[in-house]
Design a protein around this motif. Structure first.
Motif, mmCIF file in Angstrom:
data_model
loop_
_atom_site.group_PDB
_atom_site.id
_atom_site.type_symbol
_atom_site.label_atom_id
_atom_site.label_comp_id
_atom_site.label_asym_id
_atom_site.label_seq_id
_atom_site.Cartn_x
_atom_site.Cartn_y
_atom_site.Cartn_z
ATOM 1 N N MET A 78 0.823 -1.196 0.000
ATOM 2 C CA MET A 78 0.000 0.000 0.000
ATOM 3 C C MET A 78 0.868 1.261 0.000
ATOM 4 O O MET A 78 0.617 2.174 -0.747
ATOM 5 N N ASP A 79 1.906 1.286 0.818
ATOM 6 C CA ASP A 79 2.767 2.466 0.878
ATOM 7 C C ASP A 79 3.462 2.722 -0.456
ATOM 8 O O ASP A 79 3.621 3.857 -0.859
ATOM 9 N N ASN A 80 3.905 1.652 -1.135
ATOM 10 C CA ASN A 80 4.562 1.817 -2.424
ATOM 11 C C ASN A 80 3.630 2.447 -3.450
ATOM 12 O O ASN A 80 4.042 3.252 -4.254
ATOM 13 N N ARG A 81 2.380 2.071 -3.448
ATOM 14 C CA ARG A 81 1.423 2.648 -4.395
ATOM 15 C C ARG A 81 1.275 4.148 -4.172
ATOM 16 O O ARG A 81 1.217 4.905 -5.118
ATOM 17 N N ILE A 82 1.240 4.540 -2.919
ATOM 18 C CA ILE A 82 1.130 5.961 -2.611
ATOM 19 C C ILE A 82 2.380 6.688 -3.088
ATOM 20 O O ILE A 82 2.314 7.730 -3.714
ATOM 21 N N TYR A 83 3.538 6.088 -2.853
ATOM 22 C CA TYR A 83 4.790 6.709 -3.282
ATOM 23 C C TYR A 83 4.815 6.860 -4.797
ATOM 24 O O TYR A 83 5.156 7.919 -5.309
ATOM 25 N N TYR A 84 4.469 5.822 -5.519
ATOM 26 C CA TYR A 84 4.498 5.882 -6.979
ATOM 27 C C TYR A 84 3.481 6.871 -7.513
ATOM 28 O O TYR A 84 3.739 7.571 -8.485
ATOM 29 N N LYS A 85 2.336 6.978 -6.860
ATOM 30 C CA LYS A 85 1.332 7.951 -7.279
ATOM 31 C C LYS A 85 1.884 9.360 -7.113
ATOM 32 O O LYS A 85 1.757 10.197 -8.007
ATOM 33 N N GLU A 86 2.509 9.639 -5.983
ATOM 34 C CA GLU A 86 3.095 10.956 -5.750
ATOM 35 C C GLU A 86 4.226 11.235 -6.741
ATOM 36 O O GLU A 86 4.353 12.341 -7.262
ATOM 37 N N LEU A 87 5.039 10.232 -7.002
ATOM 38 C CA LEU A 87 6.130 10.389 -7.957
ATOM 39 C C LEU A 87 5.579 10.689 -9.345
ATOM 40 O O LEU A 87 6.045 11.602 -10.030
ATOM 41 N N PHE A 88 4.579 9.954 -9.757
ATOM 42 C CA PHE A 88 3.969 10.154 -11.073
ATOM 43 C C PHE A 88 3.383 11.567 -11.192
ATOM 44 O O PHE A 88 3.511 12.211 -12.222
ATOM 45 N N GLU A 89 2.780 12.044 -10.114
ATOM 46 C CA GLU A 89 2.196 13.391 -10.137
ATOM 47 C C GLU A 89 3.271 14.472 -10.136
ATOM 48 O O GLU A 89 3.072 15.551 -10.686
ATOM 49 N N ALA A 90 4.411 14.201 -9.532
ATOM 50 C CA ALA A 90 5.476 15.201 -9.426
ATOM 51 C C ALA A 90 6.352 15.277 -10.679
ATOM 52 O O ALA A 90 6.942 16.322 -10.953
ATOM 53 N N LEU A 91 6.441 14.201 -11.436
ATOM 54 C CA LEU A 91 7.348 14.172 -12.587
ATOM 55 C C LEU A 91 7.119 15.293 -13.596
ATOM 56 O O LEU A 91 8.087 15.910 -14.035
ATOM 57 N N PRO A 92 5.888 15.572 -13.993
ATOM 58 C CA PRO A 92 5.730 16.677 -14.956
ATOM 59 C C PRO A 92 6.293 17.994 -14.447
ATOM 60 O O PRO A 92 6.873 18.760 -15.212
ATOM 61 N N ASN A 93 6.168 18.242 -13.148
ATOM 62 C CA ASN A 93 6.719 19.478 -12.585
ATOM 63 C C ASN A 93 8.237 19.492 -12.669
ATOM 64 O O ASN A 93 8.841 20.527 -12.917
ATOM 65 N N VAL A 94 8.857 18.356 -12.461
ATOM 66 C CA VAL A 94 10.317 18.275 -12.528
ATOM 67 C C VAL A 94 10.784 18.403 -13.973
ATOM 68 O O VAL A 94 11.704 19.158 -14.278
ATOM 69 N N ILE A 95 10.137 17.701 -14.862
ATOM 70 C CA ILE A 95 10.545 17.692 -16.266
ATOM 71 C C ILE A 95 10.259 19.031 -16.933
ATOM 72 O O ILE A 95 11.051 19.513 -17.738
#
Length: 79
Positions: free
Chosen positions: A1-18
């Motif tokens: 469950m924690d990994n899914r939350i982490y990946y969701k946050e990462l996926f949402e943050a990537l466009p901002n980084v890129i």
């Protein structure tokens, strides 16, 4: 469950980084070309620049995005 939350946050943050530090003009170019799929001439008309300038500007932006993606994926594969 924690990994899914982490990946969701990462996926949402990537466009901002890129896409960080991109101008409104550059974001408009991406939108018009990649999402709306307008021709170079149509984009040039919308933004008020020549088709050659639009093509050049988008090429530079895509190179910058490719570089950032490569740095992110490179960092993720290093041990």
């Amino acid at each position: 469950m924690d990994n899914r939350i982490y990946y969701k946050e990462l996926f949402e943050a990537l466009p901002n980084v890129i896409l960080k530090d991109t101008t409104d003009y550059e974001q408009q170019l991406l939108q018009l070309r990649k999402v709306d799929q307008l021709s170079w001439e149509q984009i040039a008309e919308v933004v008020g620049r020549s088709a050659n300038q639009v093509r050049y500007d988008l090429h530079k932006l895509e190179a910058r995005i490719r570089y950032r993606v490569a740095k992110i994926t490179e960092a993720g594969t290093q041990k």
